[in-house]
Every structure is written in structure tokens, then in C-alpha cells.
Write a protein that holds these residues in place. Structure first.
Motif, PDB file in Angstrom:
ATOM      1  N   UNK A 153       0.873  -1.179   0.000  1.00  0.00           N
ATOM      2  CA  UNK A 153       0.000   0.000   0.000  1.00  0.00           C
ATOM      3  C   UNK A 153       0.902   1.219   0.000  1.00  0.00           C
ATOM      4  N   UNK A 154       0.431   2.351  -0.533  1.00  0.00           N
ATOM      5  CA  UNK A 154       1.295   3.537  -0.570  1.00  0.00           C
ATOM      6  C   UNK A 154       1.612   4.088   0.818  1.00  0.00           C
ATOM      7  N   UNK A 155       2.641   4.910   0.871  1.00  0.00           N
ATOM      8  CA  UNK A 155       2.982   5.638   2.091  1.00  0.00           C
ATOM      9  C   UNK A 155       2.764   7.115   1.773  1.00  0.00           C
ATOM     10  N   UNK A 156       1.797   7.722   2.451  1.00  0.00           N
ATOM     11  CA  UNK A 156       1.481   9.132   2.203  1.00  0.00           C
ATOM     12  C   UNK A 156       1.398   9.821   3.557  1.00  0.00           C
ATOM     13  N   UNK A 157       2.268  10.801   3.784  1.00  0.00           N
ATOM     14  CA  UNK A 157       2.187  11.505   5.054  1.00  0.00           C
ATOM     15  C   UNK A 157       3.474  12.192   5.451  1.00  0.00           C
ATOM     16  N   UNK A 158       3.542  12.614   6.704  1.00  0.00           N
ATOM     17  CA  UNK A 158       4.706  13.317   7.223  1.00  0.00           C
ATOM     18  C   UNK A 158       5.760  12.349   7.741  1.00  0.00           C
ATOM     19  N   UNK A 159       6.859  12.915   8.221  1.00  0.00           N
ATOM     20  CA  UNK A 159       7.975  12.117   8.734  1.00  0.00           C
ATOM     21  C   UNK A 159       8.469  12.762  10.029  1.00  0.00           C
TER      22      UNK A 159
END
Lengths: 102, 382
Positions: B316-322
Motif C-alpha cells: 500500500x502507498x505511504x502518504x504523510x509526514x515524517x
């Protein structure tokens, strides 16, 4: 600047650049105006070099047009990326050859 | 600081970066720069199979795909694009060849129907009615969704590019990011082959190279890249409407509006960054395609190429902050970044502007991989 006569006098809509994908010099110049200026970009947006000749006909013509338009030395303008195949081969023939090996 | 006035740099000029750029500018962000090392769509976007399907095995993937289809249906109108992005909704036929697949198909179709995705579970005979040249020998069942389809990746990227440019986004092509500057735990800017760009927000949409861009910022992203090969034939008159795919046979195959057939498969390869072509792929592809779709034997292959899948541990994609403030990522699409691009753009806009998320972002977050190993749970992947 010197220009060959046929190039400067013919209607650009009549100068065929890519005969596989039926693209004229007028089409090409319209694409230059939208910001595309390399063979690889033009190929993807207008199918230049994707037909049966795989760019062997249009490659040098497009390069020359880029040279004229952007005044870059022609030797610094890359030709298109050559990919397999040199000529079309039928899927059936490839399968048969692969089946024979195994 | 008003987030709409932030200096935003997007790394990567594929479909994801272009969609993010458009969505941010459309929402009112005034200082957006997209940096691409080659030309637009020169990476995985321009190398992909171009399919768009809603037949997934997880709720979130189904929702994201459904929403993307709704966007593609009206893409020209939404983006004010003069051209045609060639979205052809002739369906996806997914072919199964064993009982385990049949059982999973039944579960998937139930999930999809619950989400108003018009998929159906078919017998081999029904599948053959949709594609008369399908060889159903060994086929045990199939699923079909008529609103799935495919569209032109170059023209879709071009449409986002034009819409984003008109809204003030600057596109820097042939410019390579060489470093990401981080100061006191937050981003400060990027260094490139064409000078430095100070930034308050940096979005990593670098596709097959996302983990390398992550390392520049000191962020480890648990993804790996693999070369996936694909080929195209000469064009012929239309004989096949739906895209045909099979997970067990390992194939996807569509006839483009242009008339050519595009097909690929996913042989497991060592991870890396090469996109070379191989005869091994060619042979396996020809055997698979001609067996499942026999009339294709007479088609000449004119070109083959490769592109990078960016694979996440759970596909699944990784979408977000770090952990680095201001450093965001949209990667790990595992072969499906093209079809999910409209949602990618919208979600990233919501994240950057601190809006209420429209989908459960925790399922897409980088943190979901913290701790124990995650097992791949999206099984429906070629």
C-alpha cells in the motif's frame, strides 16, 4: 542565416516529420511552443518514434528541427533512446522459440 | 505562518508530483516549485501499464481507486485541458486459475459491491463472452468491473502540468536534487544541479528513487525499487475492449485506443535502479500472453522497456509526514501510483494544509511500519 529552400518555402503543415504517426513540422513547432524541446518528451506526447520505424526516419529530422528552433549545436542534441527491437517479431515466434528451448 | 504562503518544493515530476502540485495550487498555495531530474513522466509514470482499476482487496485501496476513477472521468473538465487524456472505461477482467483465487475473488467482489463498485464474479463462460478470444482452459473464475479502464499517462501528466502552471506552479525540469537541507529537525531547502531552493515544505514524490531522497533528509523509508518490464506491439484494429489481468498467471494486457497491445508481468528481481530490457522477460511474456490470448501470436512486438516499481512492505502507498518537520512523502505505490494520482494530490494537500483528512491516513502513514514486520495484506497485485 542560411536555410535550405524547400524548408523555408513549403507550408509547414505539408512537411511530414514523422510518417508513422503522421506528424507535421507545424505540429512539431506547436509542441515547441508549449515547452517541449527534446525528442524523448516529444515522443511521449505525440507518438514520434513509436511507429514501425522506431525513430530511424524521424530521429534526425526532429534533431534538425530542434537545432533550428533552439539554436543549440546539433552535436549536443541527443538522438532518441534506441530500444529493442530492430524489427518487429511476432509474439508467436518468440513463444515457439522459448517452448523449444525448455 | 499561513501554510498557503509556505515555500513548497515537490521532488519528482511524475504523475504524483504533478497532481500534488495542481492540488496545492488550486487550494491557494502561492509558492510551489516542482523539481524533476529528467522530463515530466520520464520515470515510472511514463513506463507504466496505464491501467486504472477499482477491484482491490482492501477497503482503503478500493476507496482511493474509486475516487480516482471519478476524477479521471471528468479530468479534462476539472483541469480545463484542451486535449483528451484518452480515458477508456472498457473494464478490467481479472482471471483466476485456482480455488484459492476463486475464494479471494468472492471476498473481494463482496467488499467492492459494498462500496458501490460495480464488480461481478463471473464463470469462465461469462468471461469468454466479454473476450471471445480468451482461452479459458485452466481458468476457474473471473471478476469484471465495467468502469475500470486505462488512460494515457503522458497526456494525463501533461494535463496536470498545464493546470498547475496556469495556477502559478514553477516546473524545473532537467534539474536534479543533490541534497535536502535539514536544520534543527525541520527542512530548510534543497540543493540542486541548478542552485539552491529554500523551502518550508518539501514533498518527496520521487517514485523509484524516493528512498534515496529520503536518505538525503535523514529519513529511512522502508521501500525498495524493482525493474518491471513491459512491451508493446504494432497497432491493429480493435479486437479487445477490457484490460485482462491475472495474478496467478502473472500478466496484464490491454489494447490501447491507438490499437497497439501493451503487456507486462512482474517477475521477482533483485532490488536496484536499472530499467534494462531482458530476453527472459520477453520469452515468459510471449508464452503467457499467447497461451491466455491466442490470437495475439500474430502480433509483432515493436518495443520493450522497463520501469521501477517502488514496493512498500504491505503493497500500500505511504502518504504523510515524517520525523523531519516539513518533510512529507508520497511513495511506495507498489505499481499503482499512476491510477491513484488524483487521490494522492488531494490527500497531500489536506496533510500540508492541516485540513481534516478525507480518508484514514493512519493506514497510509510511515509509522505503520514501526515495530514488528508487517505482512503484505494487499494480495491483488501483479
Amino acid at each position: 542565416m542560411r536555410q535550405s529552400r524547400w524548408w523555408s518555402t513549403m507550408d509547414k503543415r505539408d512537411v511530414i516529420v514523422c510518417r508513422c504517426s503522421d506528424l507535421t513540422l507545424a505540429d512539431l513547432e506547436a509542441l515547441f511552443n508549449t515547452g517541449y524541446k527534446t525528442f524523448e518528451e516529444l515522443k511521449r506526447i505525440a507518438r514520434i518514434g513509436m511507429g514501425p520505424c522506431q525513430g530511424t526516419t524521424c530521429g534526425p529530422i526532429v534533431r534538425s528541427a530542434i537545432h533550428r528552433r533552439f539554436k543549440e549545436p546539433i552535436e549536443r542534441i541527443p538522438l532518441h533512446r534506441a530500444r529493442p527491437f530492430n524489427i518487429g517479431i511476432k509474439l508467436g515466434a518468440i513463444k515457439e522459440a522459448a517452448d523449444d528451448e525448455s | 505562518m499561513n501554510p498557503k504562503e509556505a515555500r513548497i518544493v515537490i521532488i519528482g515530476g511524475g504523475i504524483s508530483g504533478a497532481s500534488i502540485a495542481y492540488h496545492l495550487a488550486e487550494a491557494g498555495c502561492t509558492d510551489v516549485t516542482l523539481i524533476e531530474k529528467g522530463y515530466l513522466a520520464s520515470g515510472a509514470t511514463g513506463r507504466c501499464g496505464a491501467g486504472v482499476r477499482q477491484q482491490w482487496g482492501t477497503r482503503l485501496n478500493c476507496q482511493m481507486a474509486k475516487e480516482s476513477v471519478a476524477f479521471f472521468e471528468r479530468a479534462e473538465e476539472i483541469l480545463g485541458y484542451d486535449g483528451d487524456v484518452e480515458f477508456k472505461q472498457a473494464g478490467y477482467l481479472i482471471v483466476g486459475t485456482n480455488e484459492e483465487e476463486d475464494a479471494r475473488f468472492a471476498e473481494n467482489v463482496a467488499l467492492q459491491q459494498a462500496l458501490d463498485i460495480p464488480a461481478e464474479h463471473l464463470t469462465p463462460k461469462q468471461a469468454k463472452r466479454l473476450i471471445p478470444h480468451l482461452n479459458t482452459e485452466g481458468v476457474t473464475s473471473a471478476t469484471f468491473c465495467p468502469t475500470d479502464g486505462h488512460l494515457n499517462p503522458f497526456l494525463m501528466t501533461d494535463a496536470f502540468y498545464h493546470a498547475a502552471s496556469e495556477r502559478g506552479v514553477r516546473f524545473k525540469t532537467y534539474t536534479k536534487v543533490t541534497d535536502v537541507r535539514v536544520k534543527d529537525g525541520r527542512v530548510a531547502g534543497v540543493e540542486t544541479t541548478a542552485g539552491d531552493y529554500p523551502a518550508d515544505v518539501i514533498i518527496n514524490a520521487a517514485g523509484g528513487h524516493a528512498q534515496l531522497v529520503g536518505q538525503m533528509a535523514g529519513v529511512e523509508i522502508p521501500v525498495q525499487s524493482q525493474n518491471r518490464e513491459i512491451l508493446v506491439t504494432e497497432p491493429i484494429e480493435k479486437i479487445q475492449d477490457p484490460m485482462v489481468i491475472s495474478f496467478s498467471r502473472n500478466i496484464y494486457c490491454q489494447q490501447t485506443p491507438h490499437g497497439s497491445f501493451i503487456m507486462g508481468r512482474g517477475d521477482n528481481r533483485p532490488s536496484g535502479y536499472t530499467t534494462e530490457s531482458s530476453w527472459q522477460f520477453l520469452e515468459a511474456m510471449a508464452q503467457t500472453a499467447v497461451t491466455l490470448l491466442p490470437p495475439l501470436k500474430d502480433l509483432r512486438v515493436v518495443r520493450q522497456w522497463g520501469g521501477l516499481y517502488n514496493l512498500s512492505p504491505d503493497r500500500q502507498p505511504i502518504i504523510g509526514g515524517t520525523e523531519v518537520e516539513g518533510f512529507y512523502i508520497a511513495c511506495g505505490y507498489s505499481g499503482h501510483g499512476f491510477m491513484l494520482a488524483p487521490v494522492t494530490g488531494r490527500l497531500m494537500k489536506e496533510i500540508v494544509l492541516g485540513e481534516k483528512p478525507s480518508l484514514p491516513l493512519e493506514e497510509l502513514s510511515l509509522e505503520r511500519f514501526d515495530g514488528e514486520d508487517t505482512e503484505a495484506y494487499e494480495q491483488s497485485v501483479v
